[in-house]
Scaffold this motif. Structure first.
Motif, mmCIF file in Angstrom:
data_model
loop_
_atom_site.group_PDB
_atom_site.id
_atom_site.type_symbol
_atom_site.label_atom_id
_atom_site.label_comp_id
_atom_site.label_asym_id
_atom_site.label_seq_id
_atom_site.Cartn_x
_atom_site.Cartn_y
_atom_site.Cartn_z
ATOM 1 N N LEU A 1 1.026 -1.281 -0.064
ATOM 2 C CA LEU A 1 -0.168 0.144 -0.106
ATOM 3 C C LEU A 1 0.976 1.244 0.093
ATOM 4 C CD1 LEU A 1 -3.447 0.156 2.065
ATOM 5 C CD2 LEU A 1 -2.238 1.980 1.421
ATOM 6 N N VAL A 2 1.040 1.911 -1.121
ATOM 7 C CA VAL A 2 1.572 3.063 -1.367
ATOM 8 C C VAL A 2 1.315 4.350 -0.439
ATOM 9 C CG1 VAL A 2 3.001 4.622 -2.906
ATOM 10 C CG2 VAL A 2 2.486 2.221 -3.641
ATOM 11 N N SER A 3 1.947 4.770 0.605
ATOM 12 C CA SER A 3 1.332 5.659 1.386
ATOM 13 C C SER A 3 2.312 6.554 2.054
ATOM 14 C CB SER A 3 0.495 4.806 2.445
ATOM 15 O OG SER A 3 -0.074 5.390 3.314
ATOM 16 N N HIS A 4 1.813 7.737 2.578
ATOM 17 C CA HIS A 4 2.717 8.377 3.545
ATOM 18 C C HIS A 4 2.166 8.512 4.806
ATOM 19 C CE1 HIS A 4 0.477 12.002 2.710
ATOM 20 N NE2 HIS A 4 1.035 12.300 1.234
ATOM 21 N N HIS A 5 1.087 7.766 5.001
ATOM 22 C CA HIS A 5 0.480 7.651 6.450
ATOM 23 C C HIS A 5 -0.189 9.097 6.959
ATOM 24 C CE1 HIS A 5 0.064 4.684 9.841
ATOM 25 N NE2 HIS A 5 -0.523 5.655 10.308
ATOM 26 N N HIS A 6 -0.834 9.859 6.255
ATOM 27 C CA HIS A 6 -1.426 11.164 6.351
ATOM 28 C C HIS A 6 -0.255 12.044 6.663
ATOM 29 C CE1 HIS A 6 -2.005 11.007 10.693
ATOM 30 N NE2 HIS A 6 -2.725 10.184 10.421
ATOM 31 N N GLY A 7 0.994 11.911 6.170
ATOM 32 C CA GLY A 7 1.972 13.000 6.215
ATOM 33 C C GLY A 7 2.798 12.795 7.438
ATOM 34 N N ARG A 8 3.144 11.634 7.693
ATOM 35 C CA ARG A 8 4.063 11.327 8.778
ATOM 36 C C ARG A 8 5.549 12.116 8.584
ATOM 37 N NH1 ARG A 8 5.566 7.158 12.322
ATOM 38 N NH2 ARG A 8 5.102 8.574 13.744
ATOM 39 N N MET A 9 5.992 11.935 7.327
ATOM 40 C CA MET A 9 7.436 12.365 7.009
ATOM 41 C C MET A 9 7.327 13.694 6.585
ATOM 42 S SD MET A 9 10.532 10.457 5.010
ATOM 43 C CE MET A 9 10.066 11.157 3.450
ATOM 44 N N PRO A 10 7.896 14.774 6.897
ATOM 45 C CA PRO A 10 7.712 16.007 6.154
ATOM 46 C C PRO A 10 8.342 15.862 4.731
ATOM 47 C CG PRO A 10 8.959 16.301 8.269
ATOM 48 C CD PRO A 10 8.811 14.846 8.057
ATOM 49 N N PHE A 11 7.884 16.597 3.782
ATOM 50 C CA PHE A 11 8.136 16.647 2.417
ATOM 51 C C PHE A 11 8.360 15.264 1.774
ATOM 52 C CE2 PHE A 11 10.600 20.509 4.159
ATOM 53 C CZ PHE A 11 10.064 21.260 2.955
ATOM 54 N N ALA A 12 7.297 14.415 2.539
ATOM 55 C CA ALA A 12 7.150 13.101 1.686
ATOM 56 C C ALA A 12 6.465 13.274 0.372
ATOM 57 C CB ALA A 12 6.268 12.260 2.408
ATOM 58 N N ILE A 13 6.945 12.507 -0.806
ATOM 59 C CA ILE A 13 6.727 12.728 -2.307
ATOM 60 C C ILE A 13 5.166 12.014 -2.057
ATOM 61 C CG2 ILE A 13 8.586 12.616 -3.413
ATOM 62 C CD1 ILE A 13 8.436 9.604 -3.956
ATOM 63 N N PRO A 14 4.328 12.702 -2.973
ATOM 64 C CA PRO A 14 2.962 12.236 -2.956
ATOM 65 C C PRO A 14 2.881 10.801 -3.540
ATOM 66 C CG PRO A 14 2.999 14.350 -4.075
ATOM 67 C CD PRO A 14 4.513 13.865 -3.710
ATOM 68 N N PRO A 15 2.282 9.830 -2.797
ATOM 69 C CA PRO A 15 2.054 8.414 -3.447
ATOM 70 C C PRO A 15 1.932 8.457 -4.750
ATOM 71 C CG PRO A 15 1.162 8.780 -1.434
ATOM 72 C CD PRO A 15 1.226 10.041 -1.533
ATOM 73 N N LEU A 16 1.135 9.273 -5.256
ATOM 74 C CA LEU A 16 0.680 9.176 -6.879
ATOM 75 C C LEU A 16 1.817 9.614 -7.584
ATOM 76 C CD1 LEU A 16 -2.133 8.915 -8.147
ATOM 77 C CD2 LEU A 16 -2.238 11.525 -8.331
ATOM 78 N N MET A 17 2.783 10.397 -7.076
ATOM 79 C CA MET A 17 4.101 10.734 -7.969
ATOM 80 C C MET A 17 5.048 9.501 -8.157
ATOM 81 S SD MET A 17 6.762 13.787 -6.983
ATOM 82 C CE MET A 17 5.649 15.183 -7.339
ATOM 83 N N VAL A 18 5.035 8.811 -7.049
ATOM 84 C CA VAL A 18 6.164 7.579 -7.122
ATOM 85 C C VAL A 18 5.483 6.313 -7.809
ATOM 86 C CG1 VAL A 18 5.752 6.611 -4.869
ATOM 87 C CG2 VAL A 18 8.080 6.318 -5.842
ATOM 88 N N LEU A 19 4.094 6.411 -7.787
ATOM 89 C CA LEU A 19 3.210 5.166 -8.023
ATOM 90 C C LEU A 19 3.653 4.482 -9.418
ATOM 91 C CD1 LEU A 19 0.934 3.385 -7.688
ATOM 92 C CD2 LEU A 19 -0.505 5.099 -8.801
ATOM 93 N N PRO A 20 4.001 5.309 -10.604
ATOM 94 C CA PRO A 20 4.262 4.712 -11.699
ATOM 95 C C PRO A 20 5.663 3.957 -11.803
ATOM 96 C CG PRO A 20 3.258 6.943 -12.089
ATOM 97 C CD PRO A 20 3.696 6.918 -10.500
#
Ligand SMILES: Cc1cc2nc3c(=O)[nH]c(=O)nc-3n(C[C@H](O)[C@H](O)[C@H](O)COP(=O)(O)O)c2cc1C
Length: 306
Positions: A195-214
């Motif tokens: 499950l591609v996720s940043h867990h509602h933003g736990r990490m600052p500046f996390a890339i959007p899941p949608l951006m890394v998905l492809p």
């Protein structure tokens, strides 16, 4: 004094929202048909690729709905959707399973490994559909081990994941993947899905899941299923994630108000609205089934994305 209401540039939720909204969709109407949302997830057929969130602690975050996790399960059952459950003790988890929705139990990365194995075994014995772990809750905001409501967490190695996967007959889902590197490690360890996720933003500046998905789909898609969450609010958000290669998505906080207001009926209405919006966009882009969706309909910065 700092303005607490101002969104910080590092806020991964805001970054994710902007990325979703920066993607546009072209129209393909000639020969288009009314679409079906049927899908197969972790070996089972579902009526929608929209899944329930892996939530927990609703007695704190949604006090009006102490039975909130069972309400999600009731909605999942009525919708023909895959249900998820987050951090839970065995007794509470058994109560959720009684509702009868196919359910994935996401276990915390507890420092107490015996607890992990006992929760894995309990889930299997009591009829969970799958199990998994949110590996993005290992660390606290000071880089030390996380403490979730008094329980110590620990970082997980690839061999830890292999051990959990060997310890269960159920499909294993790793939640909190946000890089090709981790996706490959999970696939090699034997996970059936991530499950591609940043867990509602736990990490600052996390890339959007949608951006890394492809990139993740290119690396592991076809060998394991790729799910996604964070920031999904509308059928258009779901459409973009599926077109970029996700097999399914979970709606999290956007379903919290409907839950608080109307319980299972509110969650059901929310997913039916999202399903309708998704079906409309599929019809307008000539996709009769989820398998026909692809990124060639998406545009960003005035150019096709694929
Ligand atoms: C109240 C609350 C409790 C959560 N509990 C868990 C949990 O126990 N396990 C987990 O994997 N994720 C948990 N999450 C994270 C969600 O599953 C999801 O990854 C996150 O909310 C991102 O989706 P969203 O932007 O749609 O909310 C929780 C989120 C919220 C808001």
């Amino acid at each position: 004094m700092a303005d607490e209401t101002k969104i910080r540039p590092s806020d991964a939720n805001a970054i994710t929202r902007r990325y979703f909204d920066s993607i546009l969709i072209e129209q393909r109407l000639v020969g288009a048909k009314t679409p079906s949302l049927r899908c197969t997830l972790l070996g089972k057929q579902f009526d929608t690729p929209v899944m329930m969130p892996a939530f927990s602690h609703l007695h704190i975050f949604a006090k009006e709905r102490e039975d909130g996790m069972r309400e999600y399960a009731r909605a999942a059952k009525a919708l023909g959707a895959l249900n998820f459950v987050g951090m839970s003790e065995n007794e509470d988890f058994a109560g959720i399973l009684e509702v009868g929705a196919p359910t994935v139990r996401i276990i915390k990365p507890y420092a107490d490994r015996d607890k992990i194995f006992s929760q894995l075994a309990f889930a299997q014995e009591h009829g969970a559909w799958a199990v998994g772990m949110d590996i993005d809750h290992s660390f606290a905001s000071d880089g030390g081990p996380d403490d979730v409501f008094g329980e110590k967490m620990a970082p997980q190695t690839r061999s830890d994941l292999e051990e959990y996967i060997r310890a269960t007959k159920l499909p294993f889902v790793v939640k909190g993947v946000l890089s090709v590197r981790d996706a490959q490690a999970c696939a090699e360890a034997g996970a059936k899905a991530i499950l591609v996720s940043h867990h509602h933003g736990r990490m600052p500046f996390a890339i959007p899941p949608l951006m890394v998905l492809p990139e993740i789909v290119r690396a592991v898609g076809g060998s394991i299923q790729v799910m996604l969450d964070c920031g999904i609010e509308t059928g258009a958000d779901v459409y973009k994630a599926l077109a970029l290669g996700a097999d399914a998505v979970a709606v999290g906080r956007a379903m919290m108000q409907p839950l608080v207001r109307d319980g299972a009926a509110g969650v059901e209405a929310c997913v039916r609205r999202i399903n309708n919006e998704l079906a409309m966009l599929m019809a307008f882009t000539g996709c009769a089934s989820l398998a026909e969706m692809d990124p060639s309909v998406l545009w960003r910065d005035g150019r096709p994305m694929a």
